[in-house]
Design an enzyme around this catalytic site. Structure first.
Site, PDB file in Angstrom:
ATOM      1  N   ASP A 171      17.954 -17.841 -17.149  1.00  0.00           N
ATOM      2  CA  ASP A 171      16.685 -17.431 -17.757  1.00  0.00           C
ATOM      3  C   ASP A 171      16.056 -16.547 -16.702  1.00  0.00           C
ATOM      4  O   ASP A 171      15.599 -17.042 -15.664  1.00  0.00           O
ATOM      5  CB  ASP A 171      15.803 -18.652 -18.043  1.00  0.00           C
ATOM      6  N   HIS A 172      16.059 -15.240 -16.922  1.00  0.00           N
ATOM      7  CA  HIS A 172      15.725 -14.362 -15.793  1.00  0.00           C
ATOM      8  C   HIS A 172      14.281 -14.523 -15.332  1.00  0.00           C
ATOM      9  O   HIS A 172      13.937 -14.124 -14.224  1.00  0.00           O
ATOM     10  CB  HIS A 172      16.089 -12.898 -16.097  1.00  0.00           C
ATOM     11  N   HIS A 234      11.628 -18.271 -21.859  1.00  0.00           N
ATOM     12  CA  HIS A 234      10.756 -17.841 -20.759  1.00  0.00           C
ATOM     13  C   HIS A 234       9.410 -18.588 -20.745  1.00  0.00           C
ATOM     14  O   HIS A 234       8.984 -19.102 -19.726  1.00  0.00           O
ATOM     15  CB  HIS A 234      10.486 -16.336 -20.834  1.00  0.00           C
TER      16      HIS A 234
END
Ligand code: BG6
Length: 486
Positions: A171-172, A234
């Protein structure tokens, strides 16, 4: 010897994010001397043809330290190879196997930047060819599933071939500098912790606003929508870090143990609550930064009758001792007025003002953690304006990280790739976190599917539908940009 194998190596994510991140790690000396990179995809290409694409990706999206350094680019390309792989062709994996050195000390990182339907066939073939034994790790991109059930199936299948500590669910947002800083802010300072609860906090806002539309991803996005694209991952990851209890140490599982408790404590909505506590919208034509833009239904790949949401606002609640009764307002949208990702902790008002009515209502203290476009932490306090008499104004104690440190900014993909190469799972999502997040999102999705009326529209370049402001106004709250100092 470390080898990085990128499935989906010719795709959009590879081109825009992963290859530039890898190159930046290379230019900055973060990859070991024996590193090599293999792009893998269905297209038939030779090494040189792939290298040309890698060079083009670096030229367009590469880091400024290295994109014009032709020698470095050439050195990087010399470590780059290509392997044509079709997930349904076992022979292709034999070719890949020959390219990989499989001695004991080898570490191979497989990055699956493909659609989730390809994950299992690829991992199955890797396993059948003996490629995921020992030190091998597998990074999987979001979206992992479409709902709780499909995510469970994918996790279950992955676990048939891999141990949990070989699976890196990326999950960047977790790789963003300020997200990690949030852990430092919360757990390396004394003064915030006594205030970090329902007694002193009025509400929490987490907003990720984007100016971009769906770009070239209309078809993918239309099957996904903002709830699955941004909220399930996010936004909920940010919620879990803001709201978690202090972990017993900073080890990956200690942190993830606390995060998952928050996700499980999120109050699951009934269908009636969904209509009161969520807002969804879709942008129509408007203007962003003064330039006209088309509406969502005119975007390439999007049907003109689409009912997919490009904006979501939710009033969430966490049912535990620390947070009961504190609204968590979550918001995300495409084609909004400006690009910003921010967490705002609004503290409660002072119990009584000795300064009298002439000062008007005083906006209470707030802590604003800005992830982008700038990285900063600001604690807004009241102070006296210089001059005669007492006039109060809002001043910010400002931690500006761009100014405070000269160290190189590391982009989230680079940080996460290096963590995966070093075997650090802290900033990756565990299977139970993923399931808990989907279990909270599912009732919202189901209720929306049964309610054809609920989708509002908003003008591109605005802050979303009016209903989003109303969601907060019902509780006497307002989004940051709407707040008018009293
Ligand atoms: C991705 C979403 O995960 O995050 C995109 O799929 C979105 O739709 C992107 O644009 C936003 O990331 P960032 O880092 O630009 O805020």
């Amino acid at each position: 010897m470390t080898t990085f194998v990128l499935f989906g190596g010719t795709g959009d994510l590879a081109k825009r994010k992963i290859i530039p991140a890898l190159y930046s790690a290379f230019v900055n000396g973060r990859l070991d001397a024996s590193f090599s990179f293999i792009g893998a995809a269905r297209e038939v290409l030779n090494d040189d043809e792939f290298r040309k694409r890698v060079a083009a990706s670096i030229e367009t999206y590469g880091c400024k330290e290295g994109k014009t350094d032709t020698e470095k680019v050439a050195d990087f390309l010399a470590l780059t190879y290509y392997s044509k792989i079709d997930a349904r062709e076992p022979d292709d994996f034999n070719v890949l196997k020959q390219r990989l050195h499989t001695s004991e000390s080898n570490a191979t990182l497989f990055y699956l930047a493909t659609g989730p339907d390809i994950f299992i066939p690829v991992v199955e073939q890797l396993s059948k060819h003996g490629l995921v034994e020992g030190n091998a790790r597998v990074v999987v991109e979001k979206p992992l599933g479409r709902d709780a059930q499909s995510a469970k199936e994918i996790n279950h299948s992955l676990r048939n071939y891999l141990r949990e500590n070989q699976i890196y669910r990326i999950d960047h947002y977790l790789g963003k500098e300020m997200v990690q800083n949030l852990l430092a802010l919360r757990f390396a300072n004394l003064f915030l912790e006594p205030l970090w609860n329902r007694k002193w906090i009025q509400d929490v806002h987490i907003s990720i606003a984007e100016q971009v539309g769906v770009e070239t991803r209309g078809d993918f996005y239309d099957h996904t929508g903002a709830l699955r694209d941004m909220v399930q991952n996010h936004l909920l990851q940010l919620v879990s870090i803001v709201a978690m209890e202090p972990p017993v140490n900073a080890n990956p599982d200690a942190i993830r143990d606390e995060k998952v408790k928050v996700l499980r404590a999120l109050h699951k909505f009934t269908p009636e609550e969904v209509s009161k506590k969520t807002v969804r919208g879709q942008y129509r034509a408007g203007a962003v930064d003064g330039k006209p833009v088309i509406g969502y239904q005119s975007e390439p790949g999007v049907p003109t009758s689409s009912r997919t949401e490009t904006f979501v606002a939710i009033r969430a609640e966490i049912n535990n001792w620390r947070w009961a009764g504190v609204p968590f307002y979550l918001r995300t949208g495409k084609r909004m007025a400006s690009r910003s990702a921010e967490i705002t902790i609004n503290f409660k008002p002072i119990p009584y003002s000795i300064f009298g009515k002439s000062q008007g209502p005083l906006r209470s203290n707030r802590l604003v953690i800005s992830l982008q476009p700038e990285e900063s932490v600001q604690l807004f306090m009241k102070a006296k304006e210089p001059g005669e008499g007492i006039r109060l104004s809002d001043v910010a104690l400002n931690l500006d990280f761009a100014e405070a440190s000269n160290s190189r900014r590391v982009e989230s993909y680079e940080r996460l790739l290096l963590d995966a190469l070093h075997g650090d799972l802290t900033l990756f999502v565990r299977d139970d976190e993923l399931s808990a997040a989907w279990e909270w999102v599912d009732p919202i999705m189901n209720a929306w599917n049964n309610d054809s009326e609920g989708l509002k529209s908003y003008i591109a370049g605005s802050w979303g539908p009016a209903a989003s402001s109303y969601l907060l106004a019902q509780n006497g709250a307002a989004w940051g940009e709407e707040y008018v100092e009293g």
